[in-house]
Design an enzyme around this catalytic site. Structure first.
Site, short mmCIF file in Angstrom:
data_model
loop_
_atom_site.label_atom_id
_atom_site.label_comp_id
_atom_site.label_asym_id
_atom_site.label_seq_id
_atom_site.Cartn_x
_atom_site.Cartn_y
_atom_site.Cartn_z
N MET A 1 24.47 -26.65 -43.08
CA MET A 1 25.65 -26.57 -43.93
C MET A 1 25.25 -26.84 -45.39
O MET A 1 26.11 -27.14 -46.22
CB MET A 1 26.72 -27.55 -43.46
CG MET A 1 27.18 -27.21 -42.05
SD MET A 1 28.81 -27.83 -41.65
CE MET A 1 28.52 -29.57 -41.77
N GLY A 2 23.96 -26.74 -45.69
CA GLY A 2 23.51 -26.93 -47.07
C GLY A 2 23.40 -28.39 -47.45
O GLY A 2 23.37 -29.27 -46.57
N GLY B 1 15.12 -33.80 -43.98
CA GLY B 1 15.40 -33.59 -42.55
C GLY B 1 15.54 -32.09 -42.27
O GLY B 1 14.90 -31.55 -41.35
N HIS B 2 16.35 -31.41 -43.07
CA HIS B 2 16.50 -29.96 -42.91
C HIS B 2 15.16 -29.25 -43.12
O HIS B 2 14.80 -28.34 -42.37
CB HIS B 2 17.49 -29.40 -43.95
CG HIS B 2 18.88 -29.92 -43.84
ND1 HIS B 2 19.46 -30.71 -44.81
CD2 HIS B 2 19.84 -29.75 -42.89
CE1 HIS B 2 20.70 -31.01 -44.46
NE2 HIS B 2 20.96 -30.45 -43.30
N LYS C 1 18.92 -35.79 -34.78
CA LYS C 1 19.88 -36.59 -35.56
C LYS C 1 21.29 -36.43 -34.99
O LYS C 1 22.04 -37.38 -34.88
CB LYS C 1 19.82 -36.14 -37.02
CG LYS C 1 21.01 -36.51 -37.87
CD LYS C 1 20.92 -37.94 -38.30
CE LYS C 1 22.06 -38.45 -39.14
NZ LYS C 1 23.15 -37.61 -39.48
N GLN D 1 25.37 -33.01 -30.37
CA GLN D 1 25.41 -31.58 -30.74
C GLN D 1 24.28 -30.83 -30.03
O GLN D 1 24.48 -29.73 -29.50
CB GLN D 1 25.27 -31.46 -32.25
CG GLN D 1 24.98 -30.06 -32.78
CD GLN D 1 25.02 -30.03 -34.29
OE1 GLN D 1 26.07 -30.14 -34.90
NE2 GLN D 1 23.88 -29.87 -34.93
N ILE E 1 14.32 -37.38 -39.23
CA ILE E 1 13.59 -37.77 -40.44
C ILE E 1 14.42 -38.86 -41.14
O ILE E 1 15.64 -38.71 -41.31
CB ILE E 1 13.36 -36.57 -41.38
CG1 ILE E 1 12.67 -35.42 -40.63
CG2 ILE E 1 12.56 -37.00 -42.61
CD1 ILE E 1 11.29 -35.72 -40.10
N SER F 1 20.77 -37.76 -44.35
CA SER F 1 22.02 -37.03 -44.12
C SER F 1 22.56 -36.59 -45.47
O SER F 1 22.39 -37.30 -46.48
CB SER F 1 23.03 -37.95 -43.43
OG SER F 1 24.33 -37.42 -43.57
P1 AMP Z 1 23.77 -30.04 -41.03
O1 AMP Z 1 23.49 -29.33 -42.32
O2 AMP Z 1 24.13 -31.47 -41.23
O3 AMP Z 1 24.70 -29.28 -40.14
O4 AMP Z 1 22.39 -30.11 -40.25
C1 AMP Z 1 21.65 -28.94 -39.96
C2 AMP Z 1 20.53 -29.28 -39.00
O5 AMP Z 1 19.68 -30.28 -39.59
C3 AMP Z 1 21.03 -29.88 -37.69
O6 AMP Z 1 20.28 -29.33 -36.61
C4 AMP Z 1 20.77 -31.35 -37.85
O7 AMP Z 1 20.58 -32.04 -36.63
C5 AMP Z 1 19.48 -31.33 -38.66
N1 AMP Z 1 19.30 -32.59 -39.37
C6 AMP Z 1 20.19 -33.22 -40.18
N2 AMP Z 1 19.70 -34.40 -40.60
C7 AMP Z 1 18.47 -34.53 -40.04
C8 AMP Z 1 17.46 -35.53 -40.07
N3 AMP Z 1 17.62 -36.66 -40.78
N4 AMP Z 1 16.32 -35.33 -39.38
C9 AMP Z 1 16.15 -34.20 -38.64
N5 AMP Z 1 17.06 -33.21 -38.56
C10 AMP Z 1 18.21 -33.36 -39.25
#
Ligand code: AMP
Length: 297
Positions: free
Chosen positions: A30-31, A36-37, A151, A155, A178, A187
């Site tokens: 979601m940007g 982590g991303h 994380k 989900q 991460i 996050s």
């Molecule tokens: P989001 O943009 O929050 O929807 O996350 C997109 C992807 O990044 C999802 O698969 C999350 O689980 C992963 N993600 C978000 N935060 C982390 C993190 N700290 N470490 C690893 N993967 C992450």
């Protein structure tokens, strides 16, 4: 990096690439990207010829419209980060591309209790919205591999179940969490924490690590209760701390009866809701378990 906004143009490019034998690794986001991303992008690049990231703030998975409005959208910065990370393709669609009029994007998958535990109790409708958009994005991108983070543990379990039920030919790759130097899981929401709370939020991971050490020494309920007490500090309000089975997310009563166990939590830090988790038992079983299509990295 190639950027596509239109489904048809992205599909034309990817179909051609896959026909010429190239493999596609997909990272939906979601940007408001952080390391982590970007770790998921690296994994996709390591094992696939073409990494495809999507940035789409999916309105149907927000049960709180204020949260949707406040969700950060630093698009130009995200593009720079993706280029620096070596990402090959960005899909950045408008909502009408993802949900065109007349197309039924509602999936027919049964999640049983997976969607009602933990996050499901506090964010009604969230997982249904998430699963629908991931399914739609998988239809659009048709990746060989899908990379998602541990994380969002619940989900991951739900997407795993969806892929199995839909019999998709996509491998789900579960990637490790991460963390910031303090231990706080990265996050997009961390930016909204005030600096003092951000510092104190290191306590979330410390509590998870503490719970791992108590497994087998203390009753599960007692660990959960003590963990909730540890998370209740000025400025912090825990919603849940649950020790669950790593496969079906059911509550653990006796640790010895389970091969894989995960502790999951959600906490309000001021106005910001944080989630985190930690595998207490059977890491390989949880991340790579039973499903033929799930791989641990
Ligand atoms: P989001 O943009 O929050 O929807 O996350 C997109 C992807 O990044 C999802 O698969 C999350 O689980 C992963 N993600 C978000 N935060 C982390 C993190 N700290 N470490 C690893 N993967 C992450």
């Amino acid at each position: 990096m190639l950027i596509f906004q239109k489904v048809a143009e992205l599909q034309q490019f990817l179909t051609k690439s896959q026909q010429s034998g190239k493999t596609v690794g997909f990272v939906p986001t979601m940007g408001a990207l952080h390391d982590g991303h970007l770790s998921l992008i690296s994994k996709a690049n390591e094992s696939c010829d073409i990494s495809v990231a999507s940035i789409f703030v999916n309105p149907t998975q927000f049960n709180d419209s204020k949260d949707l409005d406040k969700y950060p959208r630093p698009y130009a910065k995200d593009v720079r980060k993706l280029i620096n990370a070596g990402n090959k393709v960005l899909f950045h669609p408008k909502a009408e591309e993802v949900y065109p009029e007349g197309l039924d994007t509602q999936i027919k998958v049964k999640f049983g209790k997976l969607t009602s535990y933990m996050e499901g109790r506090f964010r009604p409708g969230h997982f249904e919205g998430m699963a629908n958009v991931v399914s739609r994005l998988l239809d659009i991108v048709g990746p060989n591999r899908l990379f998602m983070g541990q994380k969002d543990f619940q989900q991951l379990s739900i997407v795993r179940s969806m892929i199995e039920q839909q019999k998709r030919d996509t491998e789900l790759i579960a990637c490790p969490i991460i963390r910031e130097e303090s231990g706080l899981a990265m996050s997009s929401r961390n930016e909204r924490l005030d600096p003092e709370l951000r510092l104190k939020a290191a306590n979330l991971f410390k509590t998870l690590q503490w719970s791992a050490k108590q497994l087998g020494l203390m009753d599960i309920e007692e660990i959960e209760q003590k963990a909730l007490d540890m998370l209740t500090q000025p400025g912090f309000k825990p919603e849940y701390f649950e020790i669950v089975d790593g496969k079906d997310l059911s509550k653990v009563e006796n640790a010895a009866d389970h091969d894989s166990i995960v502790a999951c939590l959600a906490v309000w830090a001021g106005e910001v809701r944080l989630i985190d988790n930690h595998i207490l038992k059977g890491e390989r079983l949880v991340m790579g378990y039973t499903a033929k299509k799930v791989i641990i990295t």
